[in-house]
Scaffold this motif. Sequence first.
Motif, PDB file in Angstrom:
ATOM      1  N   LYS A  11       0.880  -0.897   0.501  1.00 59.72           N
ATOM      2  CA  LYS A  11      -0.057   0.077   0.234  1.00 59.72           C
ATOM      3  C   LYS A  11       0.841   1.094   0.684  1.00 59.72           C
ATOM      4  CE  LYS A  11      -4.151   2.667   1.819  1.00 59.72           C
ATOM      5  NZ  LYS A  11      -4.590   2.177   3.244  1.00 59.72           N
ATOM      6  N   LEU A  12       0.372   2.408  -0.581  1.00 60.34           N
ATOM      7  CA  LEU A  12       1.422   3.815  -0.753  1.00 60.34           C
ATOM      8  C   LEU A  12       0.217   4.248  -0.070  1.00 60.34           C
ATOM      9  CD1 LEU A  12       2.597   3.122  -4.665  1.00 60.34           C
ATOM     10  CD2 LEU A  12       3.542   2.454  -2.559  1.00 60.34           C
ATOM     11  N   ASN A  13       0.943   5.552   0.288  1.00 54.50           N
ATOM     12  CA  ASN A  13      -0.117   6.658   0.895  1.00 54.50           C
ATOM     13  C   ASN A  13      -0.757   7.770  -0.079  1.00 54.50           C
ATOM     14  OD1 ASN A  13       1.712   8.065  -0.010  1.00 54.50           O
ATOM     15  ND2 ASN A  13       2.461   8.491   2.593  1.00 54.50           N
ATOM     16  N   LYS A  14      -1.061   8.698  -0.158  1.00 58.87           N
ATOM     17  CA  LYS A  14      -1.444   9.951  -1.778  1.00 58.87           C
ATOM     18  C   LYS A  14      -0.902  10.667  -2.068  1.00 58.87           C
ATOM     19  CE  LYS A  14      -1.756  13.181   2.033  1.00 58.87           C
ATOM     20  NZ  LYS A  14      -3.414  14.252   2.467  1.00 58.87           N
ATOM     21  N   GLU A  15       0.843  10.234  -1.297  1.00 53.66           N
ATOM     22  CA  GLU A  15       1.715  11.051  -2.565  1.00 53.66           C
ATOM     23  C   GLU A  15       2.576  10.009  -3.029  1.00 53.66           C
ATOM     24  OE1 GLU A  15       3.190  13.053   1.360  1.00 53.66           O
ATOM     25  OE2 GLU A  15       2.844  14.536   0.844  1.00 53.66           O
ATOM     26  N   GLY A  16       1.982   8.570  -2.710  1.00 58.37           N
ATOM     27  CA  GLY A  16       2.470   7.547  -3.504  1.00 58.37           C
ATOM     28  C   GLY A  16       4.511   7.613  -2.996  1.00 58.37           C
ATOM     29  N   LEU A  17       4.054   6.995  -1.543  1.00 56.70           N
ATOM     30  CA  LEU A  17       5.075   6.747  -0.697  1.00 56.70           C
ATOM     31  C   LEU A  17       4.852   5.685  -0.304  1.00 56.70           C
ATOM     32  CD1 LEU A  17       6.499   9.976   1.032  1.00 56.70           C
ATOM     33  CD2 LEU A  17       7.608   8.600  -0.607  1.00 56.70           C
ATOM     34  N   PRO A  18       6.046   4.379  -0.281  1.00 54.53           N
ATOM     35  CA  PRO A  18       5.249   2.497   0.647  1.00 54.53           C
ATOM     36  C   PRO A  18       5.537   3.602   1.694  1.00 54.53           C
ATOM     37  CG  PRO A  18       7.398   3.359  -0.626  1.00 54.53           C
ATOM     38  CD  PRO A  18       7.155   4.375  -1.059  1.00 54.53           C
ATOM     39  N   VAL A  19       5.047   3.639   2.856  1.00 52.53           N
ATOM     40  CA  VAL A  19       5.330   3.846   4.709  1.00 52.53           C
ATOM     41  C   VAL A  19       5.574   2.410   5.288  1.00 52.53           C
ATOM     42  CG1 VAL A  19       4.413   5.414   6.101  1.00 52.53           C
ATOM     43  CG2 VAL A  19       3.653   6.406   4.326  1.00 52.53           C
ATOM     44  N   LYS A  20       4.383   1.923   4.896  1.00 54.88           N
ATOM     45  CA  LYS A  20       4.674   0.505   5.733  1.00 54.88           C
ATOM     46  C   LYS A  20       5.839  -0.625   5.221  1.00 54.88           C
ATOM     47  CE  LYS A  20      -0.635  -0.111   6.795  1.00 54.88           C
ATOM     48  NZ  LYS A  20      -1.000  -1.173   6.286  1.00 54.88           N
ATOM     49  N   ALA A  21       6.299   0.370   4.129  1.00 53.81           N
ATOM     50  CA  ALA A  21       7.465  -0.606   3.674  1.00 53.81           C
ATOM     51  C   ALA A  21       8.627  -0.135   4.581  1.00 53.81           C
ATOM     52  CB  ALA A  21       7.240  -0.486   2.000  1.00 53.81           C
ATOM     53  N   SER A  22       9.070   1.218   4.816  1.00 55.38           N
ATOM     54  CA  SER A  22       9.996   2.159   4.957  1.00 55.38           C
ATOM     55  C   SER A  22       9.379   1.770   6.233  1.00 55.38           C
ATOM     56  CB  SER A  22       9.513   3.813   4.115  1.00 55.38           C
ATOM     57  OG  SER A  22       9.579   3.968   3.439  1.00 55.38           O
ATOM     58  N   LEU A  23       8.844   1.706   7.213  1.00 52.23           N
ATOM     59  CA  LEU A  23       9.172   1.521   8.144  1.00 52.23           C
ATOM     60  C   LEU A  23       9.590  -0.014   8.288  1.00 52.23           C
ATOM     61  CD1 LEU A  23       8.204   1.968  11.091  1.00 52.23           C
ATOM     62  CD2 LEU A  23       6.099   1.505  10.898  1.00 52.23           C
ATOM     63  N   LEU A  24       9.380  -0.835   7.965  1.00 51.33           N
ATOM     64  CA  LEU A  24      10.017  -2.300   8.074  1.00 51.33           C
ATOM     65  C   LEU A  24      11.082  -2.140   7.597  1.00 51.33           C
ATOM     66  CD1 LEU A  24       9.631  -5.881   8.039  1.00 51.33           C
ATOM     67  CD2 LEU A  24       9.620  -5.504   5.422  1.00 51.33           C
ATOM     68  N   ASN A  25      11.572  -1.584   6.669  1.00 46.75           N
ATOM     69  CA  ASN A  25      13.048  -0.822   6.141  1.00 46.75           C
ATOM     70  C   ASN A  25      14.322  -0.332   6.788  1.00 46.75           C
ATOM     71  OD1 ASN A  25      15.728  -0.148   4.234  1.00 46.75           O
ATOM     72  ND2 ASN A  25      14.528   1.827   5.115  1.00 46.75           N
ATOM     73  N   LEU A  26      13.771   0.868   7.911  1.00 42.35           N
ATOM     74  CA  LEU A  26      13.934   1.072   9.228  1.00 42.35           C
ATOM     75  C   LEU A  26      14.284  -0.182  10.189  1.00 42.35           C
ATOM     76  CD1 LEU A  26      14.747   3.997  10.191  1.00 42.35           C
ATOM     77  CD2 LEU A  26      12.817   4.233  10.845  1.00 42.35           C
ATOM     78  N   LEU A  27      13.555  -0.691  10.612  1.00 42.24           N
ATOM     79  CA  LEU A  27      13.289  -2.191  11.143  1.00 42.24           C
ATOM     80  C   LEU A  27      14.633  -3.127  11.267  1.00 42.24           C
ATOM     81  CD1 LEU A  27       9.654  -3.021  12.442  1.00 42.24           C
ATOM     82  CD2 LEU A  27      11.148  -2.005  14.102  1.00 42.24           C
ATOM     83  N   ILE A  28      14.996  -3.619   9.523  1.00 36.93           N
ATOM     84  CA  ILE A  28      15.801  -4.098   9.253  1.00 36.93           C
ATOM     85  C   ILE A  28      16.692  -3.143   9.005  1.00 36.93           C
ATOM     86  CG2 ILE A  28      16.408  -5.390   7.211  1.00 36.93           C
ATOM     87  CD1 ILE A  28      13.367  -5.881   6.035  1.00 36.93           C
ATOM     88  N   THR A  29      17.031  -2.368   8.710  1.00 32.61           N
ATOM     89  CA  THR A  29      18.279  -1.439   8.343  1.00 32.61           C
ATOM     90  C   THR A  29      19.088  -1.305  10.630  1.00 32.61           C
ATOM     91  OG1 THR A  29      18.003  -0.452   6.978  1.00 32.61           O
ATOM     92  CG2 THR A  29      19.281   0.714   8.710  1.00 32.61           C
ATOM     93  N   SER A  30      18.287  -1.297  11.428  1.00 33.29           N
ATOM     94  CA  SER A  30      18.373  -1.317  12.758  1.00 33.29           C
ATOM     95  C   SER A  30      19.310  -2.059  13.067  1.00 33.29           C
ATOM     96  CB  SER A  30      16.748  -1.236  13.448  1.00 33.29           C
ATOM     97  OG  SER A  30      16.136   0.420  13.610  1.00 33.29           O
ATOM     98  N   THR A  31      18.222  -3.335  13.028  1.00 34.48           N
ATOM     99  CA  THR A  31      18.743  -4.772  13.120  1.00 34.48           C
ATOM    100  C   THR A  31      20.597  -5.087  12.638  1.00 34.48           C
ATOM    101  OG1 THR A  31      16.837  -6.006  12.802  1.00 34.48           O
ATOM    102  CG2 THR A  31      18.555  -7.687  12.839  1.00 34.48           C
ATOM    103  N   MET A  32      20.476  -4.955  10.936  1.00 33.11           N
ATOM    104  CA  MET A  32      21.886  -4.721  10.418  1.00 33.11           C
ATOM    105  C   MET A  32      23.069  -3.788  11.115  1.00 33.11           C
ATOM    106  SD  MET A  32      21.569  -6.901   8.414  1.00 33.11           S
ATOM    107  CE  MET A  32      20.480  -8.164   6.959  1.00 33.11           C
TER     108      MET A  32
END
Length: 531
Positions: free
Chosen positions: A337-358
């Motif tokens: 799902k993308l928000n009204k601006e075309g940004l993948p907010v949920k994917a970006s949140l998951l990316n932040l969590l994965i990045t933190s782990t790495m």
Amino acid sequence: MEGNVSKKKLSLKEFIWLGFNYTVGIGFVGNFAILSNAGNANAIGMHAIWVYLIIGFVAGNCAWAFAKMAKIHNSDANGAAYIYVRTTFGRFWGWFVGFMQYVMLPFIITIQIMMLIRGTFSPDFVRDGSWYTLNWGAFSDFYLDLIGIAIYLAAASIIFFGIKIYKKIAHGTGIIKWATALCLIIAAFALAITHGSSNWEHWTNNSPLSFAGFMNTFTSCFFFFAGFEIFATAGKNINNPEKNIGKGITLIILISTIFYIIVSIIFFLAYSTFVQNMNVGAWDSFHSKILIYGGPIVMIISGFALKINVAMQNALYGGTSLQPLSQEGYISDKLFKLNKEGLPVKASLLNLLITSTMIILWLVIPDLIKGFWLLTHKGQTYQSAFNISTLTTASSALTIFVYMMVLLVVFKLTLKKKLRLNWYEKIIFPIVFAFLALILVWHFYSLIKDTVDAIGTVNESSQVVAMAVEFAFILGSSVFAICWYALYYLPKYKKRLQTNPELQKELDRAFDFNEEHQAELKALQPQTINK
């Protein structure tokens, strides 16, 4: 409505500006300490200048291949290399390339965080006795990196405030980054004039060249030309992506090559030796207290602006790398799902969590290991398994794999007569592919050889750990991708074919060639186009 949407997307100029800021930085001069200084293994001195030219040529032709792919594919979607490989080689290889392209980001992020605070203030990176050096004991690296991690996470969270704020801060930090970097270039240029030809003569007499030195330099520095394959994934956030992605990445590589070569020449004229962090260490060569104190302060501001800019862009590109994988069901459907601006907010949140782990795996744990080792081996020097060259080389290896896969797409489409190459492309693309294959083979050969040579020396444990970590990461990522595809995606895909085949047909349409390209080919060679 369409006009409002397009205003929220990146224009060609904005795409080039953000992409240039993401790919290029003055921090590349830090690699000179490893690649040029006499006494370092496989150092090549000022030969680095023409190696940069070769890297630019190779990377430029890879960018040109991406440009051709962006033009013939439906690039108004996130994915780039994933889309190209998925369309030609099928689901598994599309997933594998998309996954490996994503896992490159931890290398980039690790380097940026490490250089944010530790690379600026740690005694390992700056000249001994510099006024800005911080040494907080055995766990100094750990404390410095924690500050860098906090700044990174704060900057990466800006994406959640919307594309307007994102673009404003990205533009602002980009301007600060280059305004302050220009101060360093001017300072080096002034030193170059002062020293005349003396440093040039020094490097002329102290620049050995070997095959191993060339190969290691190429692999390490290739990192500084890479990145366009990452920001090209944000197709949904770019106006007219079929045309602008290709134009943008080609111009970025051209400008990057010119920039690296000119700045390299200036620094070789200005200095006869380099430190790990030339951004702040370069100012120690001046006698004016204003420059000795003011110069590093300016470059510290530059470093903060650079890292904030890169952190923001990693947050966007990490999300846009995950979002298309969600669309096809490789990962959770909720991330599509993308928000009204075309940004993948949920994917970006998951990316932040994965990045933190790495970050924990690549920075925090090694910092803690170093801290405890120093506590139990007082007075001894710790040989770290990780340095800038190690991390950039590992990132380059993954990047080269992605580029080679895209070139294979070009070759297959040409053989199937779904793509036309001119005479130059027919000659150069195979040469570039063969050269990249040689670089990749050499990288792993030299990694194993260096480890074998280190056995029985003081660097044994450091080199063994470095090799083990890189192989474990690459092998672990590959095994994970294969198992995930077989155990998670395939059952999900087969179930969708049975319960909702129309949905699968709709998803597959994203991997058709764009209609304009098909019409052009049909007009040129109608007998070879399958209906």
